[in-house]
Design a protein around this motif. Structure first.
Motif, PDB file in Angstrom:
ATOM      1  N   ALA A 515       0.821  -1.216   0.000  1.00 40.72           N
ATOM      2  CA  ALA A 515       0.000   0.000   0.000  1.00 40.72           C
ATOM      3  C   ALA A 515       0.846   1.252   0.000  1.00 40.72           C
ATOM      4  O   ALA A 515       0.356   2.342  -0.285  1.00 40.72           O
ATOM      5  N   ALA A 516       2.115   1.118   0.321  1.00 40.77           N
ATOM      6  CA  ALA A 516       2.934   2.315   0.507  1.00 40.77           C
ATOM      7  C   ALA A 516       3.675   2.736  -0.746  1.00 40.77           C
ATOM      8  O   ALA A 516       4.183   3.848  -0.829  1.00 40.77           O
ATOM      9  N   ALA A 517       3.762   1.849  -1.724  1.00 35.45           N
ATOM     10  CA  ALA A 517       4.602   2.144  -2.889  1.00 35.45           C
ATOM     11  C   ALA A 517       4.083   3.354  -3.640  1.00 35.45           C
ATOM     12  O   ALA A 517       2.876   3.524  -3.817  1.00 35.45           O
ATOM     13  N   THR A 518       5.006   4.208  -4.082  1.00 30.04           N
ATOM     14  CA  THR A 518       4.613   5.330  -4.929  1.00 30.04           C
ATOM     15  C   THR A 518       4.961   4.967  -6.366  1.00 30.04           C
ATOM     16  O   THR A 518       5.793   4.088  -6.615  1.00 30.04           O
ATOM     17  N   SER A 519       4.324   5.676  -7.281  1.00 32.40           N
ATOM     18  CA  SER A 519       4.573   5.348  -8.688  1.00 32.40           C
ATOM     19  C   SER A 519       6.049   5.549  -9.019  1.00 32.40           C
ATOM     20  O   SER A 519       6.621   4.819  -9.820  1.00 32.40           O
ATOM     21  N   HIS A 520       6.656   6.538  -8.380  1.00 35.07           N
ATOM     22  CA  HIS A 520       8.080   6.766  -8.629  1.00 35.07           C
ATOM     23  C   HIS A 520       8.904   5.555  -8.229  1.00 35.07           C
ATOM     24  O   HIS A 520       9.739   5.066  -8.993  1.00 35.07           O
TER      25      HIS A 520
END
Lengths: 991, 462
Positions: A515-520
């Motif tokens: 849930a924490a991953a960012t697109s970057h």
């Protein structure tokens, strides 16, 4: 707090939706009149909130309103993204306020990428340009890319997580999703379905792979209403394998399009236009040009740009292709006989001879709307003509996991209807609106346990899903995508999500438990894992700077037609009755751009209609049906029907009607909802591109359609000067012959000497395709407002640059010409003489400058302009209320007020920027350094701008060309914008 | 003249006379001054009714202009290419109407035409009001009307001046000059009459007001001597303006490039048109007034007949202008001019063009008949036709020409909105209200000049 006590966002949304057009709400203050808003305040800011019924002090009230508005998340002040982005040309350290930065990224339509450079002013993306190093762009853009920046700021974009019709939040969504996912872990994802649009992203591919590993029984489908199913099936028919085809039109002398609108369609329309134009640019001594034959079932810019156009009913094109293949010596079954009225006798043999005479330098292109057999025939013809490897390149598929999309959607809908789908995640796309009419996607969706929609808008699909999550615009989140030839671009954002959107990468990661991953992190992580060798940081920065990942174009693939000749299905039976053609709209495409005011108001090629689609018919059919423009008719097909207004298009195929997809949206937003009719209502899964046996009946009544050009005949005037190639060879100066003898060019006023620069423009009508990219580039560059359908229908459109369209010849198959008309920047400008207050003046470089703050609005200049290129602010057209839109404005161009005249200035702000740059570096302005917005966007480079005082400049050389002519020279206006006469390469055998 | 003329009820005097018989100094003064000095409570009902209708028109005008200032000129039907329409049409129409006054008072004065005497005052007032209405339109039609003052060449620290090559600046000067001179000339001519009213006023307040306006006129020989000198001088100054104003107005069109506008015939043709419409408007107002106030002895059939003749002559010049325009378009061989004129006769506005020809060229031919031009009702109907026709002429020229320009892609037509019409109707109301006000508070016929006429009649000169 129960959900019912919360601010009723649904009610607010309803209120907003009830206002159409320009009635944007000013701010939340206007909405604050609701009781719900005060409740909201009480919940969120208990310290300041008034007791129910207690009077509020003015001071407290201001505090409250201020705080709540700032926190309500609609504030437009988004900060630049925290992750590192790398500018294209200039180093990132020390942004100089007032100077724009350019960042490379890419936009995708139908999954395919076009590389872009996006101009950013103090963190605000304001203008999109093409990336010269990207194969699909070559520095140019099309209308969709130009308009994408308006889509970013669209105030109607979804800005909150929605649970049904209630506003919710991300945490609630996470909790709900967790429950649904936990249930799926038990069944290995047996009830999990993912529906995305076409995906070419390598990162997404690996994410999906990982997800499907976690949930082996889950299924992933891709669906686009404008899909490549036919091309894919055609390739399988010919080669027995999934093969991607692209063309090298720069090497083609003879091009045949079988209903392929290759110029305006993604994935490579912009590149094809350039290659096509380069093959017919009669400049610097070049005297030969390529020849384009177009057999088409509609009226497209490709057909309008052709040398020979043959309008055929869509079902006849297969027969035509079969007949042509037989002429070329291929052993294929004959199709339905073509009557000589539709295909003149000499056409086929002459075309076949021409193709055979250019073996290895011809190309046959099949349109995505044509059945697989036509694609297979095109492959076979290209092979027999020796074009493969020359003008026709085959590669492995660009899309990830290519499959028949409509068949896939059918399977999914069946599962949904059977109640097998417990969790459906729709990653962008709008299937409720655009799924085939016979599938009842909406009904099946209701049977899905948990449905999640990720999208830019709270659209038709979002409204029917249990959850909606706002998506990021491509300028807001990280991603990557492949171009038509496989070249990968890493798409970097220019601004943090304005409306709190989530990227599809983030949603897929979330499904996979992160849930924490960012697109970057996701995109960078993928590339970290997949770039072998070298310093990753260097790779990353270089790649972002260049705008594409080096050496990612797919290798060409050698394929052979199985058994030497394509195994075609039996020829299709002759089409019965009237045929109906579905096409994506040239501007709003499949409907996803419906809420983009620039695209809605952009006059469509050929018809010049704005704001609506229409039922396009040819003059003969209109006469037979007894209908005229604006009259409503009913189309009936397979028990479904739709109503729409008729628009007569000369040259439209006989007994055929065309409808454009993308209109008739009910939840597009305030701009797009309710415009036009929904053509998807008749589009079924077995005939997605054309249908035969359609009934057309008069429905009574009329509907106002707003067009920007009523007269398409040239009326004996020589404003457009044309010749065939043979005529050009005999008389290269054909364009110098005017119908009115030029009087001695004398002026009452002394001539002006231009000692420094003298800016001028030349527009090559031979290569202009009328694609409109210049028009919308001008709109984006110069802060040109959108005026709405009502104002357009009163002839008050504001576009500074227009593309005039004229027909010549037979009404059933006329020749079409396109003529972009910007300001001519006359040296003896009639507008300047008549302005009583000197608001339009002549610069020492020859521009007709417009001093907006001096203009009193007599409109005399417009009356006196022979070219009618001046535009007047009849009302306050600029939307000052929508604060997001003001972020979009180019800070270097004045935003005009009511009552002021405006016009093209050759992008004087760009000229000034170029001059300043040159002066600072103590050097003269280089030729080509200053590009007008229209020139920069032009895919065919038909527009050339520069200093005509510099004899070596490109524009000065063009003005020396024999084909150069001025429009209305006898008016002695001495226009700085001149045209190069249009030359068509006519095959004398056809005539 | 028969004995009956001596009775109280007026009868149409013979058409050869500019003054009914039996008029004396006091009867003239009584008759004309009486209309003005009627006490408030005895204001005729007809006047009240007329003024009320006119006042409603003023309200329409105020409403239309208020909405215009709130929303902008977009409320009108104008567009690109037809960026000028009703406002400019109305401007030219009103300015044209404003021509008769000066022509009658100045030129006919210099030519010693006695028949001007009883109509010049009203004609001058009408001129003033028409010009006042006309000047509203250039203001209203501006996109940013607050900046109208930029037309004035005033020195600023920015050193920015008007653009003197623009016909609109010429217009600004021509119209403002004409307006100023017309006002002065009219006021000057009023002085002796204002003194008469002062002397005859029963009410003290009225006496004071007229006294101030009379500027101390005491009827002395010296006053008369100076008065005559200035009056003739003003007439001489005003005379060239009659020609110049409408010539300059026509430059707005003639100087431009638009096909249908770009024509050297415009100045004389516009001046003739102005005289044509001006006389038509004088007749339109005068005929009902003389009936209502029983002025047939002062405004005789001779006046009407002469005005009819001028109208006929001017109308024929206008007709000739139409012909020459078409001839030039054909003879020039210029495809743009030709298309514009073919469109004029056969295009979207063709019905209006043919109606204009009917009103301006064909119907006025009836004036050739003596029976018709000595019939006030017939003349009044013809005058109405001419008013309509001259408005249509401007419509055809302004909107019609712009609609068919050089590039077929920009051929678009214009149609008026409710606000276009309301503004025009509103100025008709404003004009009527001003006329009603004028006839109530100022003598509509020059008293002192009528007295001169009485003297001359006695001497057998009239």
């Amino acid at each position: 707090m129960s959900p019912n006590d919360r601010l009723d966002f649904a009610a607010i949304r309803d209120r907003l939706n009830s206002a159409r057009g320009k009635e944007y709400w000013r701010s939340l203050e206007e909405l604050a009149g609701t009781d719900g808003f005060l409740d909201f305040l009480r919940e969120e800011f208990p310290r300041y909130a008034p007791e129910k019924g207690a009077p509020v002090s003015r001071r407290n009230f201001m505090k409250l309103i201020g705080a709540s508005l700032a926190l309500a998340g609609l504030g437009a002040c988004a900060s630049p993204p925290a992750s590192k982005v790398v500018p294209y040309v200039r180093p990132p350290e020390g942004e100089v306020p007032g100077l724009p930065l350019f960042f490379s990224t890419a936009m995708t339509v139908g999954g395919y990428a076009m590389g872009l450079l996006v101009e950013s002013h103090t963190g605000r993306p304001t203008k999109v340009e093409g990336n010269p190093d990207h194969p699909a762009s070559l520095g140019s853009t099309d209308v969709l890319a130009q308009a994408s920046v308006l889509g970013l700021y669209d105030p109607d974009r979804s800005n909150t997580v929605m649970q049904g019709a209630q506003a919710s939040n991300w945490d609630a969504f996470l909790a709900a999703l967790k429950g649904a996912l936990d249930a799926q872990h038990g069944s290995q994802g047996g009830g999990l379905r993912i529906l995305s649009e076409t995906i070419t992203s390598p990162t997404m591919a690996s994410q999906m792979q990982a997800l499907l590993k976690t949930f082996p029984s889950a299924k992933w489908y891709q669906y686009e209403p404008v899909n490549e199913d036919n091309a894919r099936a055609g390739a399988r028919l010919a080669f027995g394998d999934d093969v991607e085809t692209y063309y090298r039109l720069d090497k083609a002398q003879v091009i045949l399009s079988l209903d392929s609108d290759f110029m305006s369609e993604w994935p490579a329309g912009v590149r094809y236009e350039r290659e096509f134009a380069d093959g017919r640019r009669l400049v610097s001594g070049k005297t030969e040009m390529n020849r384009l034959y177009v057999v088409e079932s509609g009226s497209t810019i490709t057909g309008a740009s052709s040398d020979h156009r043959l309008p055929l009913r869509p079902s006849q094109i297969e027969s035509f292709a079969r007949a042509l293949a037989r002429q070329l010596g291929l052993d294929v079954e004959q199709g339905v006989a073509l009557d000589t009225k539709a295909v003149p006798d000499k056409w086929l043999p002459a075309l076949a001879r021409d193709l055979q005479a250019h073996e290895g330098s011809s190309a046959v292109l099949a349109g995505r709307g044509q059945p697989p057999a036509v694609h297979a025939l095109a492959h076979a013809m290209n092979q027999v003509l020796g074009n493969v490897g020359q003008t026709v390149i085959y590669t492995a598929p660009v899309a990830v996991a290519p499959a028949a999309q409509i068949a896939g959607l059918k399977e999914l809908v069946a599962d949904m209807a059977a109640g097998k789908v417990e969790l459906l995640v729709i990653l962008e796309g709008n299937p409720v609106y655009n799924a085939p009419a016979d599938l009842d996607f909406t009904g099946a969706l209701a049977k899905v346990g948990t449905s999640v929609h990720l999208g830019l808008y709270f659209d038709e699909t979002a409204a029917k899903c249990k959850w909606h999550v706002p998506a990021t615009h491509f300028l807001e989140g990280w991603s990557d995508a492949r171009a038509y030839d496989g070249t990968v671009t890493i798409m970097q954002p220019l601004i943090a999500p304005l409306y709190g959107g989530k990227s599809p990468h983030e949603i897929v990661a979330l499904l996979n438990g992160d849930a924490a991953a960012t697109s970057h992190d996701i995109v960078q992580g993928y590339w970290k894992d997949n770039v072998g060798g070298g310093d990753f940081q260097t790779f990353w920065e270089q790649t972002l700077t260049a705008g594409s990942v080096a050496k990612t174009a797919l290798a060409s693939k050698s394929v052979q037609i199985a058994g030497g000749k394509p195994q075609l299905p039996a020829p299709a039976a002759a089409g019965q009755g009237i045929e109906l053609v579905f096409r994506p709209d040239p501007h709003i495409f499949d409907g996803r751009f419906a809420n983009n005011g620039w695209l809605q108001e952009l006059p469509k090629p050929i018809t010049k209609l704005t704001w609506d689609n229409a039922i396009l018919v040819g003059p003969a059919l209109a006469e037979r049906l007894g209908v005229g423009n604006y009259q409503m008719v009913e189309l009936r097909y397979q028990g479904r029907s739709l109503h729409g207004p008729v628009w007569i298009v000369p040259g439209h195929p006989q007994e055929t009607v065309t409808v454009h997809l993308g209109f008739g949206r009910s939840q597009a937003g305030r701009v797009g909802s309710g415009a036009g009719f929904n053509a998807y209502a008749l589009r079924t899964s077995d005939s997605p591109w054309f249908a035969t046996g359609v009934e057309v009946a008069k429905a009574g009544g009329t509907m106002l359609l707003a067009t920007t050009q009523n007269h398409h005949t040239i009326d004996g005037r020589d404003i457009l000067r044309t010749a065939s190639l043979d005529e050009y060879h005999k008389d290269p100066k054909f364009a110098a012959h005017a119908i009115i003898e030029e009087p001695p060019t004398e002026s009452l006023y002394p001539p002006i000497k231009y000692e420094g620069h003298a800016w001028g423009m030349a527009i090559d009508l031979s290569v202009c395709t009328g694609c409109n990219a210049c028009v919308i580039a001008c709109q984006a560059e110069n802060n040109i407002p959108v005026v709405g359908k009502d104002q357009v229908s009163r002839w008050r459109e504001m576009l500074w640059l227009r593309v005039d369209h004229y027909y010549e010849g037979d009404m059933d198959n006329p020749v079409a010409y396109q003529q972009p008309v910007p300001c001519m920047q006359c040296e003896n400008a009639p507008c300047e003489l008549v302005c009583p207050v000197g608001a339009t003046t002549h610069s020492d470089e020859g521009l007709n400058d417009m001093v907006y703050n001096r203009c009193v609005g007599t409109r005399y200049c417009s009356n006196n302009c022979p070219y009618k290129v001046r535009r007047f602010n009849f009302y306050e057209y600029t939307d000052w209320a929508a604060s997001q839109i003001s972020l979009l404005h180019n800070p270097e161009v004045t935003v005009r007020a009511r009552g002021v005249m405006e016009k093209c200035t050759y992008c004087v702000q760009r000229i000034t920027r170029g001059r300043i740059d040159a002066e600072r570096e103590n050097r003269p302005v280089r030729d080509g350094e200053i590009k007008t917005a229209c020139q920069q966007a032009c895919p065919t480079q038909a527009i050339v701008f520069g200093d005509i005082n510099d004899p070596n400049s490109q524009v000065a050389k063009l003005k020396q060309e024999a084909r150069n002519y001025a429009m209305l020279p006898e008016q002695n206006t001495r226009p700085r914008t001149t045209y190069l006469g249009a030359v068509r390469n006519i095959n004398s055998e056809i005539g | 003249m028969s004995e009956q003329a001596q009775t109280v009820m007026p009868v149409e005097p013979a058409t050869s006379r500019v003054l009914g018989p039996g008029q004396t100094y006091s009867s003239v003064t009584e008759k004309i001054g009486g209309i003005v000095l009627t006490p408030l409570r005895r204001t005729p009902r007809g006047w009240l009714g007329g003024f009320t209708i006119a006042f409603l028109g003023v309200m329409v005008f105020l409403g239309a202009v208020t909405w215009l200032f709130i929303r902008g000129v977009g409320i009108w039907g104008i567009n690109v290419p037809v960026a000028w329409a009703f406002a400019i049409i109305n401007f030219v129409w009103w300015i044209g109407i404003g021509h008769a006054g000066t022509l009658i008072s100045a030129i006919l004065l210099l030519f010693k035409q006695q028949w001007r005497t009883s109509i010049n005052r009203l004609a001058e007032a009408m001129t003033l009001f028409a010009v006042a209405n006309a000047t509203l339109f250039p203001l209203l039609h501006l996109g940013r009307p607050v900046y109208l003052y930029w037309f004035i060449p005033y020195p600023t620290h920015m050193g920015v001046w008007p653009q003197f090559r623009s016909p609109l600046i010429w217009d600004f000067f021509a119209v403002s000059t004409y307006g100023t001179v017309s006002l002065l000339f009219w006021y000057l001519g009023l002085l002796p009459d204002l003194a008469s009213l002062r002397d005859r006023a029963q009410n003290k307040i009225v006496r004071v007001i007229y006294g101030i306006l009379a500027m101390g006129w005491r009827n002395s020989g010296r006053h008369w001597f100076n008065f005559k000198k200035v009056y003739y001088l003003m007439a001489a100054i005003a005379t060239p303006l009659v020609v110049s104003v409408h010539s300059v107005v026509s430059f707005d069109f003639a100087v431009s490039t638009a096909p249908g506008w770009h024509s050297t015939v415009f100045p004389p043709y516009f001046v003739a048109g102005a005289i044509f419409s001006g006389f038509a408007m004088v007749l339109t107002i005068m005929i009902p007034l003389r009936k209502f106030y029983r002025l047939q002895n002062m405004v005789t059939l001779k006046h009407l007949e002469n005005m009819g003749k001028v109208m006929l002559a001017a109308g024929m010049i206008v007709g000739y202008g139409y012909m020459i325009e078409f001839f030039t378009a054909w003879y020039s061989g210029n495809i743009y001019e030709q298309t514009a004129f073919i469109a004029r006769a056969t295009g979207a506005y063709a019905p209006w063009f043919w109606l204009m020809l009917l009103c301006n060229v064909f119907i006025p031919q009836l004036i050739w008949f003596r029976r018709i031009r000595t019939n006030p009702l017939a003349l009044w109907v013809i005058a109405i036709f001419v008013n309509v026709g001259m408005w249509l002429e401007r419509f055809v020229i302004v909107a019609g020409s712009l609609a068919s320009n050089f590039l077929p892609s920009m051929w678009q037509t214009y149609s008026p909105t409710i606000w276009d019409i309301a503004t025009f109707v509103g100025t008709l109301g404003l004009f009527s209200a001003l006329i009603f006000g004028f006839i109530r508070v100022l003598p509509m016929i020059s008293i002192f000049e009528m007295r001169e006429l009485v003297t001359q009649a006695k001497e057998g000169k009239a």
